[in-house]
Design a protein around this motif. Structure first.
Motif, short mmCIF file in Angstrom:
data_model
loop_
_atom_site.label_atom_id
_atom_site.label_comp_id
_atom_site.label_asym_id
_atom_site.label_seq_id
_atom_site.Cartn_x
_atom_site.Cartn_y
_atom_site.Cartn_z
N LEU A 203 0.84 -1.20 0.00
CA LEU A 203 0.00 0.00 0.00
C LEU A 203 0.87 1.25 0.00
CD1 LEU A 203 -2.54 -1.16 2.72
CD2 LEU A 203 -2.88 -1.15 0.25
N ASP A 204 0.32 2.35 -0.44
CA ASP A 204 1.04 3.63 -0.43
C ASP A 204 1.38 4.00 1.01
OD1 ASP A 204 0.80 6.81 -0.16
OD2 ASP A 204 1.50 6.29 -2.18
N GLY A 205 2.58 4.50 1.23
CA GLY A 205 3.04 4.84 2.57
C GLY A 205 2.21 5.89 3.29
N ALA A 206 1.50 6.73 2.55
CA ALA A 206 0.68 7.78 3.17
C ALA A 206 -0.72 7.30 3.54
CB ALA A 206 0.58 8.98 2.24
N THR A 207 -1.03 6.05 3.28
CA THR A 207 -2.36 5.51 3.58
C THR A 207 -2.59 5.52 5.09
OG1 THR A 207 -2.25 4.08 1.65
CG2 THR A 207 -3.87 3.51 3.33
N PRO A 208 -3.68 6.16 5.55
CA PRO A 208 -3.95 6.19 6.99
C PRO A 208 -4.41 4.84 7.52
CG PRO A 208 -5.66 7.36 5.79
CD PRO A 208 -4.64 6.94 4.79
N VAL A 209 -3.98 4.56 8.75
CA VAL A 209 -4.35 3.33 9.45
C VAL A 209 -4.92 3.74 10.80
CG1 VAL A 209 -3.52 1.18 10.49
CG2 VAL A 209 -2.51 2.02 8.35
N ILE A 210 -6.14 3.29 11.08
CA ILE A 210 -6.78 3.57 12.38
C ILE A 210 -7.12 2.23 13.02
CG2 ILE A 210 -8.75 4.62 13.57
CD1 ILE A 210 -8.97 6.49 11.08
#
Length: 93
Positions: free
Chosen positions: A80-87
């Protein structure tokens, strides 16, 4: 016998995929890479009754990850793209 209501609360932690390390089955994001509900740096995840993982705002199914008090493992997360947010929302009792 009186009914005892269970105590349930949730804690939310936010990071990005770019904070993760490893590849394939070992890709994980350390708890210390997350910020908590108050905006403070997390030191560990609480022991969950259950948890909900959101990647880019989308709820993920249970087979997408595993969690411990020190990290969340997301196999193949490095794709996945490194800037993808993870919550991660952890429900505790």
């Amino acid at each position: 016998m009186p009914i005892v209501r269970p105590f349930l609360a949730s804690r939310k932690f936010v990071s990005t995929i770019g904070a993760g390390t490893g590849t394939g089955e070992t890709f994980a994001i350390d708890a210390t890479s997350f910020t908590d509900d108050t905006g403070a740096a997390a030191t560990a995840f609480p022991l969950p009754s259950y948890y909900i993982l959101y990647i880019n705002g989308m709820v993920q199914t249970a087979d997408v990850s595993t969690i411990s008090t020190t990290a969340i493992t997301i196999p193949d997360g490095e794709t996945l793209d490194g800037a993808t947010p993870v919550i991660v929302e952890i429900v505790v009792n």
